[in-house]
Design an enzyme around this catalytic site. Sequence first.
Site, PDB file in Angstrom:
ATOM      1  N   ILE A 128       0.860  -1.179   0.000  1.00  0.00           N
ATOM      2  CA  ILE A 128       0.000   0.000   0.000  1.00  0.00           C
ATOM      3  C   ILE A 128       0.896   1.228   0.000  1.00  0.00           C
ATOM      4  CG2 ILE A 128      -2.046  -1.032   1.025  1.00  0.00           C
ATOM      5  CD1 ILE A 128      -1.234  -0.110   3.718  1.00  0.00           C
ATOM      6  N   ASP A 129       0.342   2.345  -0.450  1.00  0.00           N
ATOM      7  CA  ASP A 129       1.112   3.576  -0.590  1.00  0.00           C
ATOM      8  C   ASP A 129       1.740   3.987   0.736  1.00  0.00           C
ATOM      9  OD1 ASP A 129       0.222   3.629  -3.191  1.00  0.00           O
ATOM     10  OD2 ASP A 129      -1.318   5.150  -2.829  1.00  0.00           O
ATOM     11  N   GLN A 130       2.865   4.684   0.634  1.00  0.00           N
ATOM     12  CA  GLN A 130       3.560   5.144   1.829  1.00  0.00           C
ATOM     13  C   GLN A 130       2.671   6.005   2.720  1.00  0.00           C
ATOM     14  OE1 GLN A 130       7.382   6.874   1.030  1.00  0.00           O
ATOM     15  NE2 GLN A 130       7.651   7.684   3.089  1.00  0.00           N
ATOM     16  N   THR A 132      -0.504   5.873   3.068  1.00  0.00           N
ATOM     17  CA  THR A 132      -1.706   5.155   3.498  1.00  0.00           C
ATOM     18  C   THR A 132      -1.378   4.248   4.673  1.00  0.00           C
ATOM     19  OG1 THR A 132      -2.470   5.148   1.198  1.00  0.00           O
ATOM     20  CG2 THR A 132      -3.577   3.658   2.714  1.00  0.00           C
ATOM     21  N   ARG A 229      -7.069   7.003  -4.826  1.00  0.00           N
ATOM     22  CA  ARG A 229      -6.741   8.425  -4.781  1.00  0.00           C
ATOM     23  C   ARG A 229      -7.115   9.114  -6.097  1.00  0.00           C
ATOM     24  NH1 ARG A 229      -0.609   8.090  -2.744  1.00  0.00           N
ATOM     25  NH2 ARG A 229      -0.793  10.379  -2.746  1.00  0.00           N
TER      26      ARG A 229
END
Length: 297
Positions: A128-130, A132, A229
């Site tokens: 998962i994104d940094q 998030t 996003r």
Amino acid sequence: MPNQATISVRQLLHQQWLLPNRFIHYLRSRHQIEFNHQYRYMNENVYPGDKVTMHFYGDEFRTAQSNYRKTIHPQLKVLYENRDLLVVNKPAGQKTHPNQPLETGTLMNDVAGYLAGKSDAAYMVHRIDQATSGALIVAKNPVVVPVLDRLIATNQIHREYLAVVNGEIPNGTGCFDWPIGKDPDDPRKRKVSGLGAQPAVTFYQTLGVADGQSLVKLRLATGRTHQIRVHLAYSGHPIVGDPLYGNEPASHMLLHGRSQRLVIPFKGSLKQIFAPIPAYFPNALVKYDQKELQGGY
């Protein structure tokens, strides 16, 4: 395996346990699988109560070794653990994995440190994104990695996210199905109908509205980079605090992997795992998540 249906060894491995063909090839050709300590041919049956042992030697795996540098005192939040995997709660701001061989400080470094001294190791399954936070699966051995990959690819394992967005999405439930590709003007970003756009589907449900913001529950049907996003920003309701796609600065991006619907490999049972909502989410909206969990919708 007391509740095992009577099926062939091949059906057990391929259809029930979802092992890849290369694993089954080695188990068959090298007699690396035993039932009650004896090899059984692929067309023979498996019976309730059989004890199954599989032997692996490393060359069966695409990634046989886990080489993450170990965090000495990891502050890892483990939500669930069994023989084959962990579900952990990744904090916002931490990278999922290193981009350089000697890099440290990522979640995978923390898992490697947590498992240090055991017979297990850390193998990445998804990311998962940094910016998030939320629930993330990490495999503890290379055998289970392709099984988890297949369960995720067929949408049997999936996460549900919570996001706080600007404004109120007009339709309370629905889906965004805009294709996503690369942004030609910014290599960090993705864009609806951008370069090389691929299909992307996000299901959403508005849980509550307060102070000009909405709490939205989301589930991915596809896994494009920055999908949630990009879709929310394109809808006109960017995530609060999103540093790339938002329009308001904030200390954190308000996107959280709230729950993990997990299929337990080799058992097939279902487990729902929840990651606590970070304290920086607005209380006026968090109450709507609690109401839903209590069956208020």
